[in-house]
Structure formats: structure tokens, C-alpha cells
Design a protein around this motif. Structure first.
Motif, PDB file in Angstrom:
ATOM      1  N   TRP A  94       0.026 -18.323   2.819  1.00  0.00           N
ATOM      2  CA  TRP A  94       0.106 -17.367   3.662  1.00  0.00           C
ATOM      3  C   TRP A  94       0.253 -16.059   2.959  1.00  0.00           C
ATOM      4  CZ3 TRP A  94       4.946 -14.987   3.169  1.00  0.00           C
ATOM      5  CH2 TRP A  94       6.097 -15.699   2.124  1.00  0.00           C
ATOM      6  N   ALA A  95       0.164 -14.834   3.775  1.00  0.00           N
ATOM      7  CA  ALA A  95       0.189 -13.634   3.219  1.00  0.00           C
ATOM      8  C   ALA A  95       1.344 -12.839   3.966  1.00  0.00           C
ATOM      9  CB  ALA A  95      -1.138 -13.135   3.516  1.00  0.00           C
ATOM     10  N   TYR A  96       1.619 -11.681   2.940  1.00  0.00           N
ATOM     11  CA  TYR A  96       2.649 -10.843   3.462  1.00  0.00           C
ATOM     12  C   TYR A  96       2.187  -9.309   2.955  1.00  0.00           C
ATOM     13  CZ  TYR A  96       7.632  -9.250   4.717  1.00  0.00           C
ATOM     14  OH  TYR A  96       8.641  -8.880   5.159  1.00  0.00           O
ATOM     15  N   VAL A  97       1.925  -8.518   3.659  1.00  0.00           N
ATOM     16  CA  VAL A  97       1.598  -7.219   3.322  1.00  0.00           C
ATOM     17  C   VAL A  97       2.563  -6.107   4.158  1.00  0.00           C
ATOM     18  CG1 VAL A  97      -0.445  -5.679   3.903  1.00  0.00           C
ATOM     19  CG2 VAL A  97      -1.054  -8.147   3.950  1.00  0.00           C
ATOM     20  N   ARG A  98       2.861  -4.941   3.193  1.00  0.00           N
ATOM     21  CA  ARG A  98       3.411  -3.864   3.668  1.00  0.00           C
ATOM     22  C   ARG A  98       2.859  -2.572   3.619  1.00  0.00           C
ATOM     23  NH1 ARG A  98       9.037  -3.453   1.143  1.00  0.00           N
ATOM     24  NH2 ARG A  98       9.874  -3.207   3.190  1.00  0.00           N
ATOM     25  N   LEU A  99       2.790  -1.645   4.403  1.00  0.00           N
ATOM     26  CA  LEU A  99       2.134  -0.520   4.362  1.00  0.00           C
ATOM     27  C   LEU A  99       2.980   0.428   4.416  1.00  0.00           C
ATOM     28  CD1 LEU A  99       0.015  -2.588   6.246  1.00  0.00           C
ATOM     29  CD2 LEU A  99      -1.519  -0.666   5.504  1.00  0.00           C
ATOM     30  N   HIS A 100       3.517   1.035   3.240  1.00  0.00           N
ATOM     31  CA  HIS A 100       4.544   2.021   3.134  1.00  0.00           C
ATOM     32  C   HIS A 100       4.322   3.424   3.520  1.00  0.00           C
ATOM     33  CE1 HIS A 100       6.965  -0.879   0.831  1.00  0.00           C
ATOM     34  NE2 HIS A 100       5.929  -1.201   0.328  1.00  0.00           N
ATOM     35  N   GLU A 101       2.932   3.986   3.086  1.00  0.00           N
ATOM     36  CA  GLU A 101       2.830   5.591   3.433  1.00  0.00           C
ATOM     37  C   GLU A 101       1.519   5.698   3.495  1.00  0.00           C
ATOM     38  OE1 GLU A 101       4.054   9.900   1.093  1.00  0.00           O
ATOM     39  OE2 GLU A 101       4.410   7.940   0.629  1.00  0.00           O
ATOM     40  N   GLY A 102       0.957   6.340   4.563  1.00  0.00           N
ATOM     41  CA  GLY A 102      -0.346   6.695   4.668  1.00  0.00           C
ATOM     42  C   GLY A 102      -0.684   8.062   4.003  1.00  0.00           C
ATOM     43  N   ALA A 103      -1.759   8.532   3.838  1.00  0.00           N
ATOM     44  CA  ALA A 103      -2.152  10.104   3.082  1.00  0.00           C
ATOM     45  C   ALA A 103      -2.870  10.827   4.302  1.00  0.00           C
ATOM     46  CB  ALA A 103      -3.195   9.726   2.197  1.00  0.00           C
ATOM     47  N   ALA A 104      -3.036  10.384   5.723  1.00  0.00           N
ATOM     48  CA  ALA A 104      -3.464  10.914   6.863  1.00  0.00           C
ATOM     49  C   ALA A 104      -2.472  12.016   7.323  1.00  0.00           C
ATOM     50  CB  ALA A 104      -3.820  10.189   7.782  1.00  0.00           C
ATOM     51  N   ASP A 136       0.982  -1.272   0.088  1.00  0.00           N
ATOM     52  CA  ASP A 136       0.016   0.098   0.018  1.00  0.00           C
ATOM     53  C   ASP A 136       0.881   1.199   0.174  1.00  0.00           C
ATOM     54  OD1 ASP A 136      -2.841   1.310   1.068  1.00  0.00           O
ATOM     55  OD2 ASP A 136      -1.129   2.326   1.790  1.00  0.00           O
ATOM     56  N   ARG A 137       0.465   2.060  -0.789  1.00  0.00           N
ATOM     57  CA  ARG A 137       0.931   3.609  -0.893  1.00  0.00           C
ATOM     58  C   ARG A 137      -0.025   4.516  -0.843  1.00  0.00           C
ATOM     59  NH1 ARG A 137       6.110   5.179  -0.537  1.00  0.00           N
ATOM     60  NH2 ARG A 137       6.938   3.290  -1.255  1.00  0.00           N
ATOM     61  N   LEU A 138      -0.114   5.560   0.375  1.00  0.00           N
ATOM     62  CA  LEU A 138      -1.095   6.407   0.139  1.00  0.00           C
ATOM     63  C   LEU A 138      -2.630   6.034   0.102  1.00  0.00           C
ATOM     64  CD1 LEU A 138       0.556   9.075  -2.235  1.00  0.00           C
ATOM     65  CD2 LEU A 138       0.490   9.086   0.250  1.00  0.00           C
ATOM     66  N   GLY A 139      -2.817   4.965   0.974  1.00  0.00           N
ATOM     67  CA  GLY A 139      -3.977   4.311   0.991  1.00  0.00           C
ATOM     68  C   GLY A 139      -4.640   3.401   0.031  1.00  0.00           C
ATOM     69  N   LYS A 140      -3.768   3.244  -0.919  1.00  0.00           N
ATOM     70  CA  LYS A 140      -4.305   2.321  -2.185  1.00  0.00           C
ATOM     71  C   LYS A 140      -3.412   1.323  -2.421  1.00  0.00           C
ATOM     72  CE  LYS A 140      -6.191   6.563  -4.320  1.00  0.00           C
ATOM     73  NZ  LYS A 140      -7.569   6.104  -4.048  1.00  0.00           N
ATOM     74  N   PRO A 141      -3.828  -0.030  -2.770  1.00  0.00           N
ATOM     75  CA  PRO A 141      -3.226  -1.067  -3.096  1.00  0.00           C
ATOM     76  C   PRO A 141      -2.150  -0.875  -4.265  1.00  0.00           C
ATOM     77  CG  PRO A 141      -5.464  -1.718  -2.653  1.00  0.00           C
ATOM     78  CD  PRO A 141      -5.291  -0.311  -2.851  1.00  0.00           C
ATOM     79  N   MET A 142      -0.878  -1.320  -4.366  1.00  0.00           N
ATOM     80  CA  MET A 142      -0.114  -0.931  -5.373  1.00  0.00           C
ATOM     81  C   MET A 142       0.201  -2.389  -6.236  1.00  0.00           C
ATOM     82  SD  MET A 142       2.862   1.102  -3.291  1.00  0.00           S
ATOM     83  CE  MET A 142       3.926   1.067  -4.610  1.00  0.00           C
ATOM     84  N   THR A 143      -0.583  -3.588  -5.880  1.00  0.00           N
ATOM     85  CA  THR A 143      -0.488  -4.833  -6.471  1.00  0.00           C
ATOM     86  C   THR A 143      -1.833  -5.122  -6.584  1.00  0.00           C
ATOM     87  OG1 THR A 143      -0.536  -6.067  -4.539  1.00  0.00           O
ATOM     88  CG2 THR A 143       1.556  -5.080  -5.226  1.00  0.00           C
ATOM     89  N   PRO A 144      -2.116  -6.134  -7.495  1.00  0.00           N
ATOM     90  CA  PRO A 144      -3.518  -6.916  -7.499  1.00  0.00           C
ATOM     91  C   PRO A 144      -3.518  -7.878  -6.313  1.00  0.00           C
ATOM     92  CG  PRO A 144      -1.848  -7.452  -9.669  1.00  0.00           C
ATOM     93  CD  PRO A 144      -1.137  -6.638  -8.590  1.00  0.00           C
ATOM     94  N   LEU A 145      -4.690  -7.813  -5.758  1.00  0.00           N
ATOM     95  CA  LEU A 145      -4.777  -8.791  -4.639  1.00  0.00           C
ATOM     96  C   LEU A 145      -5.039 -10.019  -4.967  1.00  0.00           C
ATOM     97  CD1 LEU A 145      -7.565  -6.231  -2.884  1.00  0.00           C
ATOM     98  CD2 LEU A 145      -4.892  -6.167  -2.761  1.00  0.00           C
ATOM     99  N   TRP A 146      -3.741 -10.823  -5.344  1.00  0.00           N
ATOM    100  CA  TRP A 146      -3.917 -12.113  -5.511  1.00  0.00           C
ATOM    101  C   TRP A 146      -3.431 -12.895  -4.508  1.00  0.00           C
ATOM    102  CZ3 TRP A 146       0.323 -11.615 -10.244  1.00  0.00           C
ATOM    103  CH2 TRP A 146      -0.196 -11.112 -11.471  1.00  0.00           C
ATOM    104  N   ARG A 147      -4.052 -14.130  -4.189  1.00  0.00           N
ATOM    105  CA  ARG A 147      -3.667 -15.032  -3.136  1.00  0.00           C
ATOM    106  C   ARG A 147      -2.807 -16.199  -4.041  1.00  0.00           C
ATOM    107  NH1 ARG A 147      -6.483 -18.437   1.657  1.00  0.00           N
ATOM    108  NH2 ARG A 147      -4.942 -20.173   1.468  1.00  0.00           N
TER     109      ARG A 147
END
Length: 267
Positions: A178-188, A163-174
């Protein structure tokens, strides 16, 4: 633990204060971090090779059950761009095994200007031993193909949801169990924090693809001003409310969870 929540690193100068009080030497910051979290994403391995004895030291300094994920060195991903991976992968894995049972997945973050190289990706993933999980974070839109998805699925590698600025940067493929999620930068405000509704959306997205009991690793990479600490606490509250068993994070409302402020620009 079905959901592990942590931050992308622990050695941040602007975490001095609530996380690292005066009198806590920098060489003891990892131990202090482990008082509040059960997992961390080690980004230092990306910038320079890390010796096995250093990983062994991190193993002895962290508590039982701790999980350290390791970002692959940039020689593999940025300099060689996945070409001729065997020797580099072997060296990284041999060193990282110094963590013993505390070794989590290894993350391959690709350069943003690297266009799809499906055969290179497949050959690279084939170099990792079966017992070492791999997450892949492509950052160019040309990677979003059925061929790439098939490679990830066949190799059991997780597509990193970023995620960057509150939006997914990738398709939401499974692509793995198991899953790996990175949240890089919020917009708040204050930057780079995340809004509650964005964090809630990520809990919902994760819940649509995985169920409590399947392992999900979530790392907050928005470290300036310790936004990552604050956001990890709020995200974990929401995930628990949604039925997930979540690893330790700082207590909501605690001094640690609320004391951080974002430094203001000096210009």
C-alpha cells in the motif's frame, strides 16, 4: 476504495467561506468536511496527546467507511527521536483505536535534522501491532540506504512519498503493498498551489509502482488559502482518468472547488 484522497487536517481558519459557510459552528467542521471527503489525515495528534474518548467522538461524528489517518505524537518522533518507543507507541495506539474500523495508517514524520538511526526505527516499528499500518517520512538524506529500505519492507511499513515545490523529497521505493503520499507545497501561483503537470507526474509515479486495486492514500498538506482543496479535486480527476477508483472529493467546477482564494501578504 483503491485510492483515498484527502487533506492534512480540517481545522483551518482560512477555509471559512466555501468549505465552512457562515453559521456552521467550528465544532461541526468535521461533519462538514465529511460531506466532501472520505478520508483525512489527523495532524492534531502530533502536537498534543489525544485521549481515546476524543478519537471515539471522531468515530461517531464521521460516516461509515470514513478513514482517519493519525500523525504520531512529536514526543515519539521529535522529542525522543524514536528512542525507547514502547510505552509511547502503546499509548498512542490504545487511544487511536477509539476510531475503531475507521483507523487508517499511523504516520511517523521524522525531524529534518535527524540523521539515520536504523536500529531505532526497527525497534520502533516492532512496537506497533500487526494490524496497525505505519508510514514513515524521514526527512534527512542519510536515511536513503539499503538497510533502511530493508527494515521498512520487513516490517510492512510504507515509505511516505513526499513532495515539496513539485519535486519528490524521498526515493520512490515501494516498501509495502500500500502507499502513502503527502504533497506539502506546490510552486505554482497562487502559492502554495500545484501545477497540473506536477499533479499529472504524481499520478504517473503512483501508477508505475502500484495498480488500481492496491490501496494508495494521498493527502494534500498545502492548506494555506485552501490550495489543498483545489489541488485534491484536480488530482482526483487525473487519477480517475488513469483508471483509479478514487474516493469522494468536491465536484470539479463546483463553487466549493473554485471559490477559495489565497490571502495576500499584508506587509
Amino acid at each position: 476504495m483503491s485510492m483515498l484522497v484527502g487533506t492534512s487536517g480540517w481545522q483551518f481558519e482560512d477555509w471559512r467561506g466555501a468549505m465552512y459557510p457562515e453559521g456552521v459552528a467550528k465544532r461541526r467542521w468535521l461533519e462538514r468536511y465529511c460531506e466532501f471527503y472520505d478520508t483525512v489525515e489527523n495532524n492534531s495528534a502530533f502536537y498534543r496527546p489525544v485521549a481515546r474518548k476524543t478519537f471515539e467522538g471522531w468515530r461517531t461524528r464521521t460516516p461509515d467507511g470514513f478513514v482517519m489517518t493519525v500523525k504520531a505524537n512529536r514526543v515519539l518522533t521529535h522529542q525522543n527521536r524514536l528512542k525507547d518507543p514502547a510505552e509511547t507507541v502503546e499509548g498512542m495506539v490504545t487511544a487511536a483505536r477509539g476510531l475503531g474500523e475507521k483507523l487508517g495508517p499511523m504516520l511517523l514524520q521524522l525531524p529534518p535534522n535527524m540523521r539515520v538511526q536504523a536500529e531505532r526505527l526497527d525497534a520502533c516499528l516492532a512496537c506497533f501491532p500487526d494490524d496497525v499500518r505505519v508510514a514513515v517520512e524521514p526527512r534527512h538524506e542519510s536515511w536513503w540506504t539499503d538497510e533502511v529500505r530493508g527494515i521498512l519492507e520487513r516490517r510492512g511499513a510504507a515509505l511516505c512519498w513526499a513532495d515539496r515545490l513539485g519535486k519528490p523529497m524521498t526515493p520512490l521505493w515501494r516498501t509495502a503493498d500500500w502507499a502513502y503520499v503527502r504533497l506539502h507545497e506546490g510552486a505554482a501561483e497562487p502559492w502554495p498551489s500545484y501545477d497540473d503537470h506536477v499533479l499529472a507526474e504524481w499520478v504517473e509515479r503512483i501508477g508505475q509502482a502500484w495498480r488500481p486495486g492496491e490501496q494508495v492514500l494521498v493527502y494534500f498538506n498545502n492548506d494555506p488559502g485552501s490550495a489543498a482543496v483545489r489541488d485534491s479535486v484536480r488530482f482526483s480527476e487525473m487519477a480517475r482518468a488513469a483508471g483509479w477508483t478514487v474516493s469522494r472529493t468536491p465536484e470539479p467546477g463546483s463553487e466549493l472547488a473554485t471559490a477559495f482564494t489565497v490571502p495576500q501578504p499584508t506587509w
